[in-house]
Write a protein that holds these residues in place. Structure first.
Motif, PDB file in Angstrom:
ATOM      1  N   ASP A 291       0.803  -1.218   0.000  1.00  0.00           N
ATOM      2  CA  ASP A 291       0.000   0.000   0.000  1.00  0.00           C
ATOM      3  C   ASP A 291       0.839   1.272   0.000  1.00  0.00           C
ATOM      4  O   ASP A 291       0.295   2.361   0.082  1.00  0.00           O
ATOM      5  N   GLN A 292       2.161   1.130  -0.053  1.00  0.00           N
ATOM      6  CA  GLN A 292       3.000   2.319   0.006  1.00  0.00           C
ATOM      7  C   GLN A 292       4.094   2.248  -1.052  1.00  0.00           C
ATOM      8  O   GLN A 292       4.501   1.152  -1.456  1.00  0.00           O
ATOM      9  N   PRO A 293       4.586   3.418  -1.484  1.00  0.00           N
ATOM     10  CA  PRO A 293       5.701   3.397  -2.428  1.00  0.00           C
ATOM     11  C   PRO A 293       6.911   2.689  -1.794  1.00  0.00           C
ATOM     12  O   PRO A 293       7.116   2.762  -0.585  1.00  0.00           O
ATOM     13  N   GLN A 294       7.679   2.033  -2.613  1.00  0.00           N
ATOM     14  CA  GLN A 294       8.809   1.262  -2.095  1.00  0.00           C
ATOM     15  C   GLN A 294       9.876   2.169  -1.485  1.00  0.00           C
ATOM     16  O   GLN A 294      10.220   3.205  -2.042  1.00  0.00           O
ATOM     17  N   VAL A 295      10.357   1.767  -0.317  1.00  0.00           N
ATOM     18  CA  VAL A 295      11.435   2.484   0.363  1.00  0.00           C
ATOM     19  C   VAL A 295      12.651   1.575   0.390  1.00  0.00           C
ATOM     20  O   VAL A 295      12.546   0.391   0.710  1.00  0.00           O
TER      21      VAL A 295
ATOM     22  N   ALA B 275      10.288   5.676  -3.526  1.00  0.00           N
ATOM     23  CA  ALA B 275       9.951   5.711  -4.951  1.00  0.00           C
ATOM     24  C   ALA B 275       8.877   6.763  -5.218  1.00  0.00           C
ATOM     25  O   ALA B 275       8.122   7.149  -4.315  1.00  0.00           O
ATOM     26  N   ALA B 276       8.803   7.199  -6.448  1.00  0.00           N
ATOM     27  CA  ALA B 276       7.783   8.170  -6.836  1.00  0.00           C
ATOM     28  C   ALA B 276       6.403   7.522  -6.780  1.00  0.00           C
ATOM     29  O   ALA B 276       6.259   6.315  -6.944  1.00  0.00           O
ATOM     30  N   ALA B 277       5.417   8.338  -6.485  1.00  0.00           N
ATOM     31  CA  ALA B 277       4.021   7.902  -6.483  1.00  0.00           C
ATOM     32  C   ALA B 277       3.270   8.786  -7.476  1.00  0.00           C
ATOM     33  O   ALA B 277       3.803   9.791  -7.934  1.00  0.00           O
ATOM     34  N   PRO B 278       2.037   8.412  -7.830  1.00  0.00           N
ATOM     35  CA  PRO B 278       1.309   9.234  -8.810  1.00  0.00           C
ATOM     36  C   PRO B 278       1.214  10.707  -8.407  1.00  0.00           C
ATOM     37  O   PRO B 278       1.226  11.584  -9.264  1.00  0.00           O
ATOM     38  N   ASP B 279       1.120  10.967  -7.101  1.00  0.00           N
ATOM     39  CA  ASP B 279       0.967  12.350  -6.645  1.00  0.00           C
ATOM     40  C   ASP B 279       2.226  12.912  -5.996  1.00  0.00           C
ATOM     41  O   ASP B 279       2.205  14.001  -5.448  1.00  0.00           O
ATOM     42  N   ARG B 280       3.318  12.175  -6.031  1.00  0.00           N
ATOM     43  CA  ARG B 280       4.538  12.643  -5.366  1.00  0.00           C
ATOM     44  C   ARG B 280       5.758  12.236  -6.177  1.00  0.00           C
ATOM     45  O   ARG B 280       5.789  11.155  -6.760  1.00  0.00           O
ATOM     46  N   GLU B 281       6.748  13.111  -6.149  1.00  0.00           N
ATOM     47  CA  GLU B 281       7.999  12.769  -6.801  1.00  0.00           C
ATOM     48  C   GLU B 281       8.830  11.898  -5.870  1.00  0.00           C
ATOM     49  O   GLU B 281       8.580  11.843  -4.668  1.00  0.00           O
ATOM     50  N   ALA B 282       9.818  11.220  -6.421  1.00  0.00           N
ATOM     51  CA  ALA B 282      10.691  10.375  -5.607  1.00  0.00           C
ATOM     52  C   ALA B 282      11.449  11.238  -4.595  1.00  0.00           C
ATOM     53  O   ALA B 282      11.709  12.418  -4.840  1.00  0.00           O
TER      54      ALA B 282
END
Lengths: 213, 191
Positions: B91-95, B122-129
């Motif tokens: 449920d979360q971008p990979q760290v 990692a980047a998400a649709p609404d956030r940059e990496a």
């Protein structure tokens, strides 16, 4: 003659009104500032990675080209298109400050603008500066005070070089607008042929956005 | 004469036993010093490891890679050379976290990372990496909580923030920078 007429209008407004006014400033904000990095220093920062909002606190100073924005707390966010938004608030009993140098419109004349308020918002997308509560704007030419505006709310549109001033707010529903504009006849240097200053105009305007927009 | 010889033999024998005991104790102490360091004896080590951790429902939660893992039997502590840890929360971008060294203690409840510590989200649709760099970092992996008192550099998209001291809560998604914050926000670039 034009300057005297303008003066009279301004004095009339000061005496009579709580209305908003729209004024054309005789210089544009330095356009090169838009392409510069914004460098911010602060004592502390909290980044909400989920909502993409960063709150900087403690002696916050933002410098972007000739633009300088200071206060005790700054909220910064960036929209999906990369535009930046800053909301600066002052410490109790102090005022946040905004300083900017304008593009020269007359040879040998450097125009600068200093603004003060309890809360200052800067919108990178529209190039507007919103001043809320105890708002004061001073425009200088070669360090000499030329224009001065105060009110409960002032919106400075750097792109179109206009001010919107409103004397009213929640605490002061019958507040007054105070404007002092130096007559153009006492300008320290003549305007160059290639870059005439924008026309000075004064008209009522009631489209001031609400605080926090 | 025979009694004297017997006495000398006994003395030599005792001396030999003493010398052997001393040599053995010295040898053992040196050996232990090399192998145990500060936290007890090494009971095993492994090289080029790839380890996957699962949650109570059997879902993979993280993957750990390292050039060498050294395990200390008494304390259950672990030393890792060139560790690389990937979070696998769906449920979360990979760290991802990397460092030159790491030391895990209390059954990996706390991890101390040191040397070129880098955390990337990692980047998400609404956030940059986002990328964080520092020299020393403490972590509670189960809580996705990381902190340091050292200088830290954050990069999110083209924005860069330098500060001293950081507290990163990856579950609440909050990054607190504790002092000397210097940020650079670039202007919007025309597409």
């Amino acid at each position: 003659m034009k300057g005297r007429r303008f003066w009279a209008c301004a004095r009339g407004l000061q005496a009579a009104s709580v209305a908003c006014v729209l004024l054309a400033a005789p210089a544009w904000a330095e356009r090169a500032d838009r392409d510069k990095d914004a460098n911010v220093t602060a004592d502390h920062s909290m980044l909400d990675d989920l909502h993409q909002v960063q709150v900087l606190t403690g002696h916050v100073v933002l410098i972007k080209g000739t633009m300088r924005l200071t206060g005790e707390r700054m909220e910064h966010r960036q929209d999906e298109k990369g535009y930046q938004y800053y909301v600066v608030t002052a410490a109790p009993d102090e005022l946040a400050t905004f300083h900017e140098r304008a593009d020269p419109v007359r040879e040998g004349v450097e125009s600068t603008l200093d603004a003060f308020a309890e809360r200052i918002e800067y919108d990178d997308r529209s190039d507007r500066v919103y001043l809320y509560r105890r708002a004061l704007v001073k425009r200088f030419e070669n360090d000499e005070l030329r224009d001065e505006l105060s009110g409960a709310r002032i919106v400075y549109d750097a792109r179109h070089s206009t001010y919107e001033v409103d004397g009213r707010n929640v605490e002061s529903p019958t507040g007054r607008v105070h404007i002092r504009i130096a007559p153009t006849s006492t300008a320290p240097a003549p305007a160059p042929k290639t870059a005439a200053p924008p026309p000075t105009s004064l008209k009522t305007d009631r489209t001031l956005p609400e605080e926090g927009q | 004469m025979a009694e004297r010889a017997a006495s000398w033999f006994a003395i030599v024998l005792v001396a030999a036993v003493l010398a052997t005991s001393y040599w053995y104790s010295q040898t053992l102490r040196l050996t232990l010093g090399v192998q145990t360091g500060r936290i007890g004896a090494v009971d095993f080590f492994a090289q080029n490891i790839a380890l996957t951790g699962f949650d109570s429902l059997g879902r993979a939660r993280y993957r750990l890679f390292a050039d060498r893992m050294t395990h200390f039997g008494n304390s259950d502590d672990v030393d890792l050379d060139n560790p690389r840890i990937l979070s696998l929360r769906a449920d979360q971008p990979q760290v991802e976290a990397t460092a030159l060294q790491a030391h895990a203690s209390n059954n990996a409840q706390t991890v101390q990372m040191s040397g070129n510590v880098v955390i990337t989200r990692a980047a998400a649709p609404d956030r940059e990496a986002m990328r964080m760099e520092t020299e020393d970092l403490s972590a509670i992996p189960d809580e996705d909580h990381f902190w340091t008192d050292d200088p830290v550099r954050l990069q999110s998209g083209a924005s860069v923030i330098n500060a001293r001291g950081m507290d990163f809560d990856n579950i609440a998604r909050r990054v607190e920078l504790l002092s000397d914050v210097v940020a650079t926000f670039p202007p919007r670039r025309s597409p």
